[in-house]
Scaffold this motif. Structure first.
Motif, PDB file in Angstrom:
ATOM      1  N   LEU A 104       4.677 -10.859  12.393  1.00 15.01           N
ATOM      2  CA  LEU A 104       4.888 -10.315  13.739  1.00 15.01           C
ATOM      3  C   LEU A 104       4.460  -8.859  13.823  1.00 15.01           C
ATOM      4  O   LEU A 104       3.941  -8.411  14.840  1.00 15.01           O
ATOM      5  N   LEU A 105       4.682  -8.127  12.743  1.00 13.09           N
ATOM      6  CA  LEU A 105       4.408  -6.682  12.754  1.00 13.09           C
ATOM      7  C   LEU A 105       2.944  -6.367  12.464  1.00 13.09           C
ATOM      8  O   LEU A 105       2.514  -5.222  12.605  1.00 13.09           O
ATOM      9  N   LEU A 106       2.165  -7.386  12.112  1.00 10.03           N
ATOM     10  CA  LEU A 106       0.769  -7.173  11.725  1.00 10.03           C
ATOM     11  C   LEU A 106      -0.059  -6.377  12.749  1.00 10.03           C
ATOM     12  O   LEU A 106      -0.771  -5.453  12.371  1.00 10.03           O
ATOM     13  N   PRO A 107       0.026  -6.696  14.050  1.00  9.43           N
ATOM     14  CA  PRO A 107      -0.819  -5.946  15.003  1.00  9.43           C
ATOM     15  C   PRO A 107      -0.422  -4.477  15.142  1.00  9.43           C
ATOM     16  O   PRO A 107      -1.132  -3.708  15.764  1.00  9.43           O
ATOM     17  N   THR A 108       0.710  -4.079  14.586  1.00  8.29           N
ATOM     18  CA  THR A 108       1.166  -2.694  14.750  1.00  8.29           C
ATOM     19  C   THR A 108       0.688  -1.793  13.615  1.00  8.29           C
ATOM     20  O   THR A 108       0.897  -0.592  13.648  1.00  8.29           O
ATOM     21  N   VAL A 109       0.031  -2.393  12.609  1.00  5.41           N
ATOM     22  CA  VAL A 109      -0.326  -1.630  11.411  1.00  5.41           C
ATOM     23  C   VAL A 109      -1.177  -0.405  11.753  1.00  5.41           C
ATOM     24  O   VAL A 109      -1.061   0.638  11.127  1.00  5.41           O
ATOM     25  N   PHE A 110      -2.040  -0.544  12.777  1.00  2.48           N
ATOM     26  CA  PHE A 110      -2.940   0.557  13.123  1.00  2.48           C
ATOM     27  C   PHE A 110      -2.306   1.540  14.091  1.00  2.48           C
ATOM     28  O   PHE A 110      -2.850   2.593  14.349  1.00  2.48           O
ATOM     29  N   GLY A 111      -1.152   1.164  14.638  1.00  2.00           N
ATOM     30  CA  GLY A 111      -0.470   2.038  15.591  1.00  2.00           C
ATOM     31  C   GLY A 111       0.310   3.130  14.887  1.00  2.00           C
ATOM     32  O   GLY A 111       0.375   3.195  13.672  1.00  2.00           O
ATOM     33  N   ARG A 112       0.927   4.006  15.681  1.00  2.00           N
ATOM     34  CA  ARG A 112       1.696   5.094  15.088  1.00  2.00           C
ATOM     35  C   ARG A 112       3.126   5.044  15.584  1.00  2.00           C
ATOM     36  O   ARG A 112       3.733   6.048  15.854  1.00  2.00           O
ATOM     37  N   LYS A 113       3.633   3.834  15.767  1.00  2.00           N
ATOM     38  CA  LYS A 113       4.942   3.738  16.393  1.00  2.00           C
ATOM     39  C   LYS A 113       6.061   3.732  15.360  1.00  2.00           C
ATOM     40  O   LYS A 113       5.841   3.406  14.199  1.00  2.00           O
ATOM     41  N   ASN A 114       7.225   4.078  15.832  1.00  2.00           N
ATOM     42  CA  ASN A 114       8.406   4.138  14.989  1.00  2.00           C
ATOM     43  C   ASN A 114       8.718   2.757  14.396  1.00  2.00           C
ATOM     44  O   ASN A 114       8.866   1.777  15.108  1.00  2.00           O
ATOM     45  N   SER A 115       8.837   2.688  13.083  1.00  2.00           N
ATOM     46  CA  SER A 115       8.921   1.376  12.460  1.00  2.00           C
ATOM     47  C   SER A 115      10.275   0.695  12.663  1.00  2.00           C
ATOM     48  O   SER A 115      10.334  -0.525  12.780  1.00  2.00           O
ATOM     49  N   ALA A 116      11.375   1.478  12.700  1.00  2.00           N
ATOM     50  CA  ALA A 116      12.693   0.867  12.919  1.00  2.00           C
ATOM     51  C   ALA A 116      12.739   0.227  14.305  1.00  2.00           C
ATOM     52  O   ALA A 116      13.230  -0.891  14.489  1.00  2.00           O
ATOM     53  N   GLU A 117      12.158   0.937  15.270  1.00  2.00           N
ATOM     54  CA  GLU A 117      12.120   0.425  16.641  1.00  2.00           C
ATOM     55  C   GLU A 117      11.291  -0.865  16.706  1.00  2.00           C
ATOM     56  O   GLU A 117      11.673  -1.836  17.348  1.00  2.00           O
ATOM     57  N   LEU A 118      10.152  -0.844  16.006  1.00  2.00           N
ATOM     58  CA  LEU A 118       9.288  -2.026  16.000  1.00  2.00           C
ATOM     59  C   LEU A 118       9.971  -3.210  15.337  1.00  2.00           C
ATOM     60  O   LEU A 118       9.853  -4.343  15.794  1.00  2.00           O
ATOM     61  N   HIS A 119      10.670  -2.931  14.264  1.00  2.00           N
ATOM     62  CA  HIS A 119      11.374  -3.982  13.547  1.00  2.00           C
ATOM     63  C   HIS A 119      12.404  -4.642  14.468  1.00  2.00           C
ATOM     64  O   HIS A 119      12.505  -5.875  14.537  1.00  2.00           O
ATOM     65  N   GLY A 120      13.131  -3.807  15.213  1.00  2.00           N
ATOM     66  CA  GLY A 120      14.114  -4.324  16.169  1.00  2.00           C
ATOM     67  C   GLY A 120      13.444  -5.160  17.241  1.00  2.00           C
ATOM     68  O   GLY A 120      13.942  -6.226  17.626  1.00  2.00           O
ATOM     69  N   ARG A 121      12.294  -4.676  17.682  1.00  2.00           N
ATOM     70  CA  ARG A 121      11.552  -5.391  18.718  1.00  2.00           C
ATOM     71  C   ARG A 121      11.049  -6.738  18.199  1.00  2.00           C
ATOM     72  O   ARG A 121      11.098  -7.757  18.913  1.00  2.00           O
ATOM     73  N   ALA A 122      10.589  -6.751  16.968  1.00  2.00           N
ATOM     74  CA  ALA A 122      10.110  -8.000  16.362  1.00  2.00           C
ATOM     75  C   ALA A 122      11.249  -9.021  16.295  1.00  2.00           C
ATOM     76  O   ALA A 122      11.063 -10.202  16.606  1.00  2.00           O
ATOM     77  N   LEU A 123      12.434  -8.564  15.922  1.00  2.00           N
ATOM     78  CA  LEU A 123      13.581  -9.479  15.840  1.00  2.00           C
ATOM     79  C   LEU A 123      13.957 -10.011  17.223  1.00  2.00           C
ATOM     80  O   LEU A 123      14.287 -11.185  17.370  1.00  2.00           O
ATOM     81  N   GLU A 124      13.890  -9.133  18.219  1.00  2.00           N
ATOM     82  CA  GLU A 124      14.182  -9.570  19.599  1.00  2.00           C
ATOM     83  C   GLU A 124      13.196 -10.640  20.061  1.00  2.00           C
ATOM     84  O   GLU A 124      13.588 -11.641  20.669  1.00  2.00           O
ATOM     85  N   LEU A 125      11.916 -10.409  19.778  1.00  2.00           N
ATOM     86  CA  LEU A 125      10.889 -11.375  20.182  1.00  2.00           C
ATOM     87  C   LEU A 125      11.088 -12.709  19.475  1.00  2.00           C
ATOM     88  O   LEU A 125      10.941 -13.776  20.087  1.00  2.00           O
ATOM     89  N   LEU A 126      11.463 -12.627  18.211  1.00  2.00           N
ATOM     90  CA  LEU A 126      11.724 -13.841  17.445  1.00  2.00           C
ATOM     91  C   LEU A 126      12.871 -14.625  18.067  1.00  2.00           C
ATOM     92  O   LEU A 126      12.827 -15.857  18.169  1.00  2.00           O
ATOM     93  N   ASP A 127      13.875 -13.900  18.495  1.00  2.00           N
ATOM     94  CA  ASP A 127      15.013 -14.528  19.172  1.00  2.00           C
ATOM     95  C   ASP A 127      14.552 -15.182  20.482  1.00  2.00           C
ATOM     96  O   ASP A 127      14.939 -16.305  20.800  1.00  2.00           O
TER      97      ASP A 127
END
Ligand code: ADP
Ligand code: MG
Length: 222
Positions: A104-127
């Motif tokens: 899920l986090l693969l497309p964010t590798v090139f971005g510069r976004k906060n990783s904890a926030e992204l991780h939370g977002r990935a879990l939400e999307l999975l839900d």
């Protein structure tokens, strides 16, 4: 907004030329929710790849927010794709050696976004796609339909302005298909995300606002 201008893609196969996309022009406004229908071999996947700048056209071009994407450098084009669009490919394309959350986090590798926030977002999307308990599973431990849902969730991780989806519900049962359509529609409503969805499903196409049909490389109002 996406403007498609006299777009063409030809393939030369040992002397024979195939026009996979044949002089296609149309405009898609930000926030449109549309379907492209058509038989196998009519050029739908080629058109999506052209729209997303993955394939260079033989003629014509694509403008995104007024910018001709083929006047950009490779780096600029990658950056534009990464910031504005996301793809749901025809065959769920998860990386087998990464678990679900890392896929899920693969497309964010090139971005510069906060990783904890992204991780939370990935879990939400999975839900949202009904797979909250599969975060640590590997693709081989999921059914085809579950892999498909992970691939769908992944398309939303970067909050794209445009989602290009190639048969996104092809291997889902009716109930799950409807859940995914509802997810697309809610993303469309809440974030004004543009959706261009290639589909064989009349159930899906019937819930979009605009339908186009491809026949032998040509695109018409359905
Ligand atoms: N890389 C390629 N090389 C040669 N021919 C191709 C290639 N990709 C697609 N085609 C041909 O272009 C046509 C359209 O293919 P495609 O876009 O995959 O159609 P669809 O997605 O509607 O099934 C087909 O005749 C196909 O064989
Ligand atoms: Mg195809």
């Amino acid at each position: 907004m996406i403007e498609v201008i006299n777009l063409e893609k030809r393939y030369d196969l040992g002397g024979e030329t195939i026009k996979a996309v044949d002089n296609v022009s149309f405009t898609i406004d930000q926030g449109e929710f549309m379907a492209i229908l058509g038989h196998s071999g009519s050029g739908k996947t080629t058109l999506l790849n052209l729209l997303g700048g993955l394939t260079r056209p033989s003629g014509g071009t694509v403008r995104i927010d007024g910018q001709d994407i083929w006047e950009l450098s490779d780096n600029q084009l990658s950056a534009l794709r990464n910031e504005k669009m996301n793809f749901i490919f025809q065959f769920a394309s998860l990386i087998p050696t990464l678990n679900v959350i890392d896929n899920l986090l693969l497309p964010t590798v090139f971005g510069r976004k906060n990783s904890a926030e992204l991780h939370g977002r990935a879990l939400e999307l999975l839900d949202t796609v009904g797979l909250a308990d599969k975060a640590k599973a590997y693709p081989s431990q999921l059914s085809g339909g579950q892999q498909r849902r992970v691939a769908i969730a992944r398309a939303f991780i970067n909050q794209p302005m445009v989602v290009l989806a190639d048969e996104p519900t092809g291997d889902l049962d009716e109930e799950t298909e409807q859940e995914m359509i509802d997810l697309f529609r809610s993303m469309n409503k809440e974030h004004n995300t543009t959706f261009i969805i290639v589909t064989h499903s009349s159930h899906l196409a019937g819930q979009t606002d605009r339908q186009m049909r491809m026949t032998a490389g040509r695109l018409e109002q359905a």
